[in-house]
Motif scaffolding. Structure first.
Motif, PDB file in Angstrom:
ATOM      1  N   LEU A  92       0.750  -1.252  -0.002  1.00  0.00           N
ATOM      2  CA  LEU A  92       0.167  -0.078  -0.087  1.00  0.00           C
ATOM      3  C   LEU A  92       1.004   1.134   0.037  1.00  0.00           C
ATOM      4  CD1 LEU A  92      -2.753  -1.074   2.543  1.00  0.00           C
ATOM      5  CD2 LEU A  92      -2.700  -1.316  -0.067  1.00  0.00           C
ATOM      6  N   ASP A  93       2.178   1.123   0.457  1.00  0.00           N
ATOM      7  CA  ASP A  93       2.914   2.418   0.672  1.00  0.00           C
ATOM      8  C   ASP A  93       3.672   2.690  -0.769  1.00  0.00           C
ATOM      9  OD1 ASP A  93       2.162   2.699   3.205  1.00  0.00           O
ATOM     10  OD2 ASP A  93       3.916   1.451   4.178  1.00  0.00           O
ATOM     11  N   LEU A  94       3.761   1.908  -1.380  1.00  0.00           N
ATOM     12  CA  LEU A  94       4.397   2.100  -2.987  1.00  0.00           C
ATOM     13  C   LEU A  94       3.306   2.594  -3.916  1.00  0.00           C
ATOM     14  CD1 LEU A  94       6.549  -1.043  -3.493  1.00  0.00           C
ATOM     15  CD2 LEU A  94       7.360   1.155  -2.990  1.00  0.00           C
ATOM     16  N   SER A  95       3.945   3.509  -4.681  1.00  0.00           N
ATOM     17  CA  SER A  95       3.044   3.976  -5.855  1.00  0.00           C
ATOM     18  C   SER A  95       3.120   2.756  -6.764  1.00  0.00           C
ATOM     19  CB  SER A  95       3.923   5.110  -6.566  1.00  0.00           C
ATOM     20  OG  SER A  95       4.904   4.941  -7.342  1.00  0.00           O
ATOM     21  N   GLY A  96       2.127   2.802  -7.510  1.00  0.00           N
ATOM     22  CA  GLY A  96       1.858   1.755  -8.756  1.00  0.00           C
ATOM     23  C   GLY A  96       3.114   1.894  -9.601  1.00  0.00           C
ATOM     24  N   LYS A  97       3.563   3.283 -10.050  1.00  0.00           N
ATOM     25  CA  LYS A  97       4.696   3.171 -10.875  1.00  0.00           C
ATOM     26  C   LYS A  97       6.073   2.378 -10.275  1.00  0.00           C
ATOM     27  CE  LYS A  97       7.257   6.386 -13.853  1.00  0.00           C
ATOM     28  NZ  LYS A  97       7.508   7.997 -14.061  1.00  0.00           N
ATOM     29  N   ASP A  98       6.177   2.700  -8.953  1.00  0.00           N
ATOM     30  CA  ASP A  98       7.306   2.049  -8.391  1.00  0.00           C
ATOM     31  C   ASP A  98       7.341   0.686  -8.140  1.00  0.00           C
ATOM     32  OD1 ASP A  98       8.720   4.524  -7.728  1.00  0.00           O
ATOM     33  OD2 ASP A  98       7.938   4.939  -5.941  1.00  0.00           O
ATOM     34  N   GLY A 124      -4.873   2.581 -18.748  1.00  0.00           N
ATOM     35  CA  GLY A 124      -4.907   4.016 -18.322  1.00  0.00           C
ATOM     36  C   GLY A 124      -4.278   4.173 -16.990  1.00  0.00           C
ATOM     37  N   VAL A 125      -3.060   3.076 -16.672  1.00  0.00           N
ATOM     38  CA  VAL A 125      -2.407   3.357 -15.492  1.00  0.00           C
ATOM     39  C   VAL A 125      -1.838   4.732 -15.173  1.00  0.00           C
ATOM     40  CG1 VAL A 125      -2.295   0.914 -14.965  1.00  0.00           C
ATOM     41  CG2 VAL A 125      -0.509   2.003 -16.520  1.00  0.00           C
ATOM     42  N   GLU A 126      -1.156   5.171 -16.425  1.00  0.00           N
ATOM     43  CA  GLU A 126      -0.213   6.521 -16.109  1.00  0.00           C
ATOM     44  C   GLU A 126      -0.952   7.786 -15.676  1.00  0.00           C
ATOM     45  OE1 GLU A 126       3.264   6.039 -19.051  1.00  0.00           O
ATOM     46  OE2 GLU A 126       1.433   5.861 -20.239  1.00  0.00           O
ATOM     47  N   ARG A 127      -2.258   7.487 -15.637  1.00  0.00           N
ATOM     48  CA  ARG A 127      -3.098   8.506 -15.174  1.00  0.00           C
ATOM     49  C   ARG A 127      -3.124   8.598 -13.640  1.00  0.00           C
ATOM     50  NH1 ARG A 127      -6.991   6.730 -18.837  1.00  0.00           N
ATOM     51  NH2 ARG A 127      -8.558   6.070 -16.994  1.00  0.00           N
ATOM     52  N   PHE A 128      -2.545   7.744 -13.015  1.00  0.00           N
ATOM     53  CA  PHE A 128      -2.952   7.483 -11.550  1.00  0.00           C
ATOM     54  C   PHE A 128      -1.857   6.645 -10.710  1.00  0.00           C
ATOM     55  CE2 PHE A 128      -5.256   3.661 -13.036  1.00  0.00           C
ATOM     56  CZ  PHE A 128      -4.730   2.913 -12.305  1.00  0.00           C
ATOM     57  N   TRP A 129      -0.809   6.093 -11.565  1.00  0.00           N
ATOM     58  CA  TRP A 129       0.172   5.235 -10.717  1.00  0.00           C
ATOM     59  C   TRP A 129       1.257   6.185 -10.170  1.00  0.00           C
ATOM     60  CZ3 TRP A 129       3.155   1.945 -14.879  1.00  0.00           C
ATOM     61  CH2 TRP A 129       4.085   2.933 -15.766  1.00  0.00           C
ATOM     62  N   HIS A 130       1.309   7.269 -10.181  1.00  0.00           N
ATOM     63  CA  HIS A 130       2.135   8.149  -9.403  1.00  0.00           C
ATOM     64  C   HIS A 130       1.580   8.040  -7.877  1.00  0.00           C
ATOM     65  CE1 HIS A 130      -0.727  10.861 -10.509  1.00  0.00           C
ATOM     66  NE2 HIS A 130      -0.562  11.604  -9.465  1.00  0.00           N
ATOM     67  N   ARG A 131       0.421   7.697  -7.733  1.00  0.00           N
ATOM     68  CA  ARG A 131      -0.244   7.815  -6.332  1.00  0.00           C
ATOM     69  C   ARG A 131       0.249   6.479  -5.451  1.00  0.00           C
ATOM     70  NH1 ARG A 131      -6.088   8.842  -7.890  1.00  0.00           N
ATOM     71  NH2 ARG A 131      -6.438   8.334  -6.207  1.00  0.00           N
ATOM     72  N   PRO A 132       0.363   6.635  -4.234  1.00  0.00           N
ATOM     73  CA  PRO A 132       0.276   5.235  -3.378  1.00  0.00           C
ATOM     74  C   PRO A 132      -0.870   4.436  -3.780  1.00  0.00           C
ATOM     75  CG  PRO A 132       0.642   7.221  -2.040  1.00  0.00           C
ATOM     76  CD  PRO A 132      -0.086   7.558  -3.353  1.00  0.00           C
ATOM     77  N   VAL A 133      -0.281   3.119  -3.675  1.00  0.00           N
ATOM     78  CA  VAL A 133      -1.536   2.054  -4.035  1.00  0.00           C
ATOM     79  C   VAL A 133      -2.453   2.149  -3.007  1.00  0.00           C
ATOM     80  CG1 VAL A 133      -1.724  -0.371  -3.964  1.00  0.00           C
ATOM     81  CG2 VAL A 133       0.089   0.340  -5.173  1.00  0.00           C
ATOM     82  N   GLY A 134      -2.295   2.545  -1.796  1.00  0.00           N
ATOM     83  CA  GLY A 134      -3.241   2.494  -0.591  1.00  0.00           C
ATOM     84  C   GLY A 134      -4.338   3.470  -0.878  1.00  0.00           C
ATOM     85  N   GLN A 135      -4.042   4.318  -1.885  1.00  0.00           N
ATOM     86  CA  GLN A 135      -5.260   5.408  -2.387  1.00  0.00           C
ATOM     87  C   GLN A 135      -6.158   4.914  -3.385  1.00  0.00           C
ATOM     88  OE1 GLN A 135      -3.312   9.207  -2.888  1.00  0.00           O
ATOM     89  NE2 GLN A 135      -2.294   9.135  -0.848  1.00  0.00           N
ATOM     90  N   TYR A 136      -5.743   3.490  -3.868  1.00  0.00           N
ATOM     91  CA  TYR A 136      -6.457   3.187  -5.121  1.00  0.00           C
ATOM     92  C   TYR A 136      -7.826   2.623  -4.896  1.00  0.00           C
ATOM     93  CZ  TYR A 136      -1.961   3.413  -7.770  1.00  0.00           C
ATOM     94  OH  TYR A 136      -0.915   3.874  -8.322  1.00  0.00           O
ATOM     95  N   SER A 137      -8.566   2.720  -5.934  1.00  0.00           N
ATOM     96  CA  SER A 137     -10.000   2.091  -5.865  1.00  0.00           C
ATOM     97  C   SER A 137      -9.763   0.604  -6.308  1.00  0.00           C
ATOM     98  CB  SER A 137     -10.962   2.676  -6.715  1.00  0.00           C
ATOM     99  OG  SER A 137     -10.311   2.407  -8.145  1.00  0.00           O
ATOM    100  N   MET A 140      -8.520   0.452 -10.036  1.00  0.00           N
ATOM    101  CA  MET A 140      -7.165   0.852 -10.082  1.00  0.00           C
ATOM    102  C   MET A 140      -6.129  -0.363  -9.687  1.00  0.00           C
ATOM    103  SD  MET A 140      -7.416   4.875  -8.626  1.00  0.00           S
ATOM    104  CE  MET A 140      -8.084   6.238  -9.308  1.00  0.00           C
ATOM    105  N   LYS A 141      -6.325  -0.879  -8.493  1.00  0.00           N
ATOM    106  CA  LYS A 141      -5.561  -1.843  -8.124  1.00  0.00           C
ATOM    107  C   LYS A 141      -5.467  -3.120  -9.108  1.00  0.00           C
ATOM    108  CE  LYS A 141      -6.153  -1.155  -3.178  1.00  0.00           C
ATOM    109  NZ  LYS A 141      -6.467  -1.688  -1.958  1.00  0.00           N
ATOM    110  N   GLN A 142      -6.719  -3.402  -9.577  1.00  0.00           N
ATOM    111  CA  GLN A 142      -6.904  -4.452 -10.448  1.00  0.00           C
ATOM    112  C   GLN A 142      -5.850  -3.972 -12.108  1.00  0.00           C
ATOM    113  OE1 GLN A 142      -8.054  -7.352 -10.037  1.00  0.00           O
ATOM    114  NE2 GLN A 142      -8.581  -8.294 -12.039  1.00  0.00           N
ATOM    115  N   ARG A 143      -5.831  -2.799 -12.317  1.00  0.00           N
ATOM    116  CA  ARG A 143      -5.296  -2.510 -13.639  1.00  0.00           C
ATOM    117  C   ARG A 143      -3.685  -2.444 -13.280  1.00  0.00           C
ATOM    118  NH1 ARG A 143      -8.686   2.895 -15.920  1.00  0.00           N
ATOM    119  NH2 ARG A 143     -10.623   2.112 -15.074  1.00  0.00           N
ATOM    120  N   VAL A 144      -3.245  -2.081 -12.075  1.00  0.00           N
ATOM    121  CA  VAL A 144      -1.765  -1.998 -11.965  1.00  0.00           C
ATOM    122  C   VAL A 144      -1.331  -3.617 -11.608  1.00  0.00           C
ATOM    123  CG1 VAL A 144       0.024  -1.552 -10.207  1.00  0.00           C
ATOM    124  CG2 VAL A 144      -1.573   0.060 -10.753  1.00  0.00           C
ATOM    125  N   ALA A 145      -2.297  -4.253 -10.999  1.00  0.00           N
ATOM    126  CA  ALA A 145      -1.648  -5.790 -10.801  1.00  0.00           C
ATOM    127  C   ALA A 145      -1.737  -6.279 -12.192  1.00  0.00           C
ATOM    128  CB  ALA A 145      -2.605  -6.481 -10.049  1.00  0.00           C
TER     129      ALA A 145
END
Length: 249
Positions: A92-98, A124-137, A140-145
């Motif tokens: 949850l503490d990492l960003s999606g990009k990291d 569409g991950v680049e629209r939100f992946w700079h944010r911490p995963v803990g803030q994802y819906s 969003m988590k499904q897309r990054v995974a």
């Protein structure tokens, strides 16, 4: 000559609490293409995929990659097969990009592989992946995974229910993108709940029942089903799953 991805299972058996959950005498999946696994809840789909990717130990049997006659160890399976992580276990503490960069780095791949640009766009991950995963819906988590499964650069990728929590537009775009990748040089192995998506995109597949291969749908059988009515195929699959569900109650 290009070598396409392939995985072979012989006598594979996985147990849980001394109960056999998956038992496959023989399974040969060749790419490129999209191979679907469909079955009722509790049929052993997730267990099979996790064992195939080296995330679970085998109690019997072996997996082989390509045309090799040498069994593949769990660690090698994990390195050579892309696997979609469980969204409930993302850090949850990492960003999606990291997170994506970490997966890519472990396998010596660039964090932003240009060849995966169409997939990033579809998700569409680049629209939100700079944010911490803990803030994802959940979506969003499904897309990054899902993207993480491809970040390691493997041409064989396993996805367990990849379309959960995707909105209709993303669902359409991602299916189209994955289908294009499967028609090029990827082997996608996915569990699916939708018989119509199975029929539309998969070149081959199987119905899994209580950990066993109830019915193998090779390219020829799938081609025959595609010539017929999608409603007939859906009715056939649902009838099979309904029978299995009753037998497990």
């Amino acid at each position: 000559m290009m070598m396409y991805p392939r995985i072979l299972a012989q006598g594979v058996q996985v147990e849980h609490h001394h109960k056999v959950v998956v038992s496959l005498e023989y399974l040969d999946i060749c790419g490129p293409g999209w191979f679907g696994i469909i079955g009722a809840n509790g049929a052993g789909k997730t267990t099979l995929l996790r064992a195939m990717c080296g995330r679970l130990p085998l109690d019997a049997g072996q997996f082989y990659l390509g045309n090799s006659k040498v069994p593949v160890h769990r660690q090698d399976l994990a390195r050579q097969i892309g696997f979609m992580p469980d969204v409930t276990h993302l850090p949850l503490d990492l960003s999606g990009k990291d997170l994506v960069a970490l997966v890519a780095q472990q396998l010596g791949q660039p964090a932003l592989d240009n060849s995966l640009g169409p997939l990033r766009q579809a998700l569409g991950v680049e629209r939100f992946w700079h944010r911490p995963v803990g803030q994802y819906s959940a979506g969003m988590k499904q897309r990054v995974a899902l993207y993480c499964a491809f970040a390691g650069g493997q041409k064989m990728v396993v996805l367990d229910e990849p379309f959960n929590w995707l909105d209709p537009v993303s669902l359409f775009d991602v299916k189209e993108c994955l289908n294009n990748m499967a028609q090029q040089d990827f082997l996608l192995i996915t569990t699916l709940h939708e018989p119509l998506a199975f029929l539309q995109f998969c070149k081959a597949g199987m119905l899994l029942e209580s950990g066993h291969n109830r019915l193998m749908l090779d390219e020829s059988k799938m081609a025959d089903f595609k010539k017929g009515s999608p409603a007939d195929f859906e009715r056939y699959v649902v009838t099979s799953l309904r029978t299995e569900a009753k037998s497990t109650v």
